[in-house]
Scaffold this active site. Structure first.
Site, PDB file in Angstrom:
ATOM      1  N   LYS A   1       7.381   0.299   7.257  1.00  0.00           N
ATOM      2  CA  LYS A   1       6.828   1.477   6.836  1.00  0.00           C
ATOM      3  C   LYS A   1       8.017   2.438   6.710  1.00  0.00           C
ATOM      4  O   LYS A   1       8.856   2.621   7.480  1.00  0.00           O
ATOM      5  CB  LYS A   1       5.905   1.986   8.044  1.00  0.00           C
ATOM      6  CG  LYS A   1       4.629   1.286   8.454  1.00  0.00           C
ATOM      7  CD  LYS A   1       4.055   1.906   9.738  1.00  0.00           C
ATOM      8  CE  LYS A   1       2.805   1.045  10.066  1.00  0.00           C
ATOM      9  NZ  LYS A   1       2.261   1.640  11.407  1.00  0.00           N
TER      10      LYS A   1
ATOM     11  N   GLY B   1       0.683  -1.263   0.036  1.00  0.00           N
ATOM     12  CA  GLY B   1      -0.063  -0.086  -0.049  1.00  0.00           C
ATOM     13  C   GLY B   1       0.810   1.215  -0.052  1.00  0.00           C
ATOM     14  O   GLY B   1       2.058   1.344   0.304  1.00  0.00           O
ATOM     15  N   GLN B   2       0.352   2.129  -0.612  1.00  0.00           N
ATOM     16  CA  GLN B   2       1.054   3.511  -0.422  1.00  0.00           C
ATOM     17  C   GLN B   2       0.199   4.654  -0.161  1.00  0.00           C
ATOM     18  O   GLN B   2      -1.066   4.647  -0.507  1.00  0.00           O
ATOM     19  CB  GLN B   2       1.374   4.002  -1.820  1.00  0.00           C
ATOM     20  CG  GLN B   2       2.233   5.171  -2.043  1.00  0.00           C
ATOM     21  CD  GLN B   2       2.971   5.564  -3.268  1.00  0.00           C
ATOM     22  OE1 GLN B   2       3.199   4.752  -4.155  1.00  0.00           O
ATOM     23  NE2 GLN B   2       3.886   6.676  -3.256  1.00  0.00           N
TER      24      GLN B   2
ATOM     25  N   CYS C   1       5.256   4.507   2.217  1.00  0.00           N
ATOM     26  CA  CYS C   1       4.707   3.275   1.602  1.00  0.00           C
ATOM     27  C   CYS C   1       4.896   2.090   2.668  1.00  0.00           C
ATOM     28  O   CYS C   1       5.457   2.182   3.912  1.00  0.00           O
ATOM     29  CB  CYS C   1       5.356   2.825   0.753  1.00  0.00           C
ATOM     30  SG  CYS C   1       5.352   3.911  -0.903  1.00  0.00           S
ATOM     31  N   ILE C   2       4.219   1.113   2.611  1.00  0.00           N
ATOM     32  CA  ILE C   2       4.386   0.087   3.549  1.00  0.00           C
ATOM     33  C   ILE C   2       4.734  -1.321   2.587  1.00  0.00           C
ATOM     34  O   ILE C   2       4.002  -1.380   1.395  1.00  0.00           O
ATOM     35  CB  ILE C   2       3.047  -0.408   4.072  1.00  0.00           C
ATOM     36  CG1 ILE C   2       2.321   0.786   4.835  1.00  0.00           C
ATOM     37  CG2 ILE C   2       3.126  -1.603   5.168  1.00  0.00           C
ATOM     38  CD1 ILE C   2       0.848   0.551   5.725  1.00  0.00           C
TER      39      ILE C   2
ATOM     40  N   ASP D   1      -7.066   7.423  19.902  1.00  0.00           N
ATOM     41  CA  ASP D   1      -8.186   7.152  18.561  1.00  0.00           C
ATOM     42  C   ASP D   1      -8.493   5.885  18.183  1.00  0.00           C
ATOM     43  O   ASP D   1      -8.302   5.200  17.352  1.00  0.00           O
ATOM     44  CB  ASP D   1      -7.291   7.788  17.345  1.00  0.00           C
ATOM     45  CG  ASP D   1      -8.061   8.087  15.989  1.00  0.00           C
ATOM     46  OD1 ASP D   1      -9.111   8.378  16.241  1.00  0.00           O
ATOM     47  OD2 ASP D   1      -7.328   8.050  14.973  1.00  0.00           O
TER      48      ASP D   1
ATOM     49  N   GLY E   1      -0.268   8.957   1.323  1.00  0.00           N
ATOM     50  CA  GLY E   1      -0.247  10.294   0.737  1.00  0.00           C
ATOM     51  C   GLY E   1       1.579  10.724   0.964  1.00  0.00           C
ATOM     52  O   GLY E   1       2.016  11.187  -0.270  1.00  0.00           O
ATOM     53  N   PHE E   2       2.090   9.780   1.840  1.00  0.00           N
ATOM     54  CA  PHE E   2       3.464  10.504   2.185  1.00  0.00           C
ATOM     55  C   PHE E   2       4.564   9.223   2.540  1.00  0.00           C
ATOM     56  O   PHE E   2       5.745   9.416   2.725  1.00  0.00           O
ATOM     57  CB  PHE E   2       3.646  11.613   3.283  1.00  0.00           C
ATOM     58  CG  PHE E   2       2.596  12.700   3.027  1.00  0.00           C
ATOM     59  CD1 PHE E   2       2.710  13.369   2.121  1.00  0.00           C
ATOM     60  CD2 PHE E   2       1.567  12.427   3.843  1.00  0.00           C
ATOM     61  CE1 PHE E   2       1.882  14.583   1.905  1.00  0.00           C
ATOM     62  CE2 PHE E   2       0.606  13.619   3.833  1.00  0.00           C
ATOM     63  CZ  PHE E   2       0.596  14.646   2.936  1.00  0.00           C
TER      64      PHE E   2
END
Length: 397
Positions: free
Chosen positions: A72, A45-46, A51-52, A178, A48-49
């Site tokens: 990450k 996955g990518q 990648c994983i 959160d 906004g700033f």
């Protein structure tokens, strides 16, 4: 020290000041601060700033789709990963977690393990990376695929496991701030194990054993996710133990009833705050609104009443909260058997819960943020699941 100051400045600068992450090829090797080498696999996955990537210890073999870890990666002057990294370094080392599990005689603890971190230079740019456990489906996907309802037993079992996590991170001087279904991920291999992730808002409320004072900061009002965030957070007060317990209470109500009374006007943050304050003063009214039928979950009302009387700096009796939820299980003729009773989700569809160990295919990305660690396929950016990995604003207005 200059790196710390730079990261702090980046956090304040906001997303428009952050650089995008470069895509690393499979096979890229990074070296952490302990001189351990990690090989990156395919991206899962990518955001906004950053990648994983799938990851494993460096070897001559390529990283398989069953890799046990993820890495990450963000440009080193960005803030989100720096904030989360500090929590993991202080509170999520494998030996710390294992010691706690043994001392408390737990089967597991739902905190992802931290395996290493460091800086990696590529093409003249510096990147920060963190290696951690790889996890699976997030509860939000399962909740939505389950017609936005969890059973009463599932809600109570989930909450008992989350209480274990909260006690652990609170004892290590942090509040999460959160808690929500999107930040709760199932284990890849044990569908009855749930993990709390995304420590980007984690706050060190009690550094060196000294609790932060209650202080309202207008600039911090409504931090968190609007539906669930605590009344303290609405008022600009930093996260605390009682705030985390309050947030969990709102999650329980939504998971069981399918809604929260203030969800009809989330764009008005003051309305949401005032609704929560009003219902805190009359929890019976909140229960009547959310559970109009006669058979109400009295344990949730009792839980909220207990949260209500906690002081900002007061240490909760976690066992008392567990006992309340256990009484709820007992009242419905059940017990704490550790079974969440959740179906698995793959590509947005419900699957029957696995009851026997089987050869596992790697499922699709299941709705995490950049702050989530997930089991995933190698299809990334163009899939709906991959797009879910783009960085979410934490305050939904």
């Amino acid at each position: 020290m200059p790196r710390v100051k730079a990261a702090a400045a980046a956090r304040k600068a906001g997303p428009t000041k952050r650089r995008l992450a470069e895509r690393f090829p499979a096979g890229e090797v990074v070296t952490d601060m302990a001189k351990k080498q990690w090989k990156l696999g395919l991206p899962v996955g990518q955001g906004g700033f950053g990648c994983i990537y799938l990851a494993d210890k460096n070897s001559s073999k390529s990283v398989s789709t069953d890799a046990p870890c993820v890495v990450k990666v963000e440009p080193s002057d960005n803030g989100p990963l720096f904030t989360e990294l500090k929590f993991y370094q202080r509170a999520a080392k494998p030996e710390q977690i294992q010691k706690w599990i043994c001392a408390r005689k737990l089967q597991y603890l739902g905190v992802p393990k931290y395996w290493g971190s460091g800086l990696h230079d590529k093409n003249g740019q510096s990147y920060r990376f963190m290696v951690m456990d790889r996890l699976g489906s997030d509860l939000q996907k399962i909740y939505e695929a389950s017609a936005k309802r969890f059973s009463r037993k599932t809600v109570l079992q989930l909450s008992l496991k989350i209480l274990d996590v909260l006690e652990y991170i609170h004892e290590h001087e942090y509040a999460h701030g959160d808690i929500k279904a999107a930040n709760l991920l199932l284990s890849c291999t044990h569908p009855d194990q749930v993990y709390l992730v995304d420590y980007g808002l984690a706050y060190r409320y009690c550094p060196e054993g000294i609790h932060k004072e209650y202080k309202e900061d207008p600039k911090r009002r409504h931090d968190g996710t609007m539906e669930f965030t605590s009344i303290d957070a609405h008022n600009g007060v930093a996260p605390s133990r009682r705030g985390d317990l309050e947030i969990l209470g709102y999650c329980m109500i939504q998971w069981l009833s399918g809604h929260l009374p203030w969800e009809d006007n989330l764009k008005d943050a003051n309305y949401v705050r005032d609704s929560k304050i009003r219902y805190r003063e009359n929890i019976a009214s909140l229960m009547d609104t959310c559970f109009p039928e006669k058979n109400k979950p009295d344990e949730i009302a009792k839980y909220l009443e207990t949260v209500k009387v906690l002081g900002y700096a007061e240490k909760p009796s976690y066992q008392s909260f567990r006992d309340i939820l256990l009484q709820g299980l007992c009242a419905m003729g059940s017990k704490d058997d550790g079974r969440l009773g959740l179906s698995l989700v793959e590509n947005g569809a419900l699957k029957a819960k696995a009851r026997t160990k089987r050869k596992r295919e790697v499922p699709g990305i299941t709705g995490g943020s950049l702050d989530d660690t997930t089991c995933s396929s190698t299809k990334t950016d163009e899939t709906p699941q991959g797009r879910c990995l783009r960085t979410r604003k934490r305050v939904r207005k």
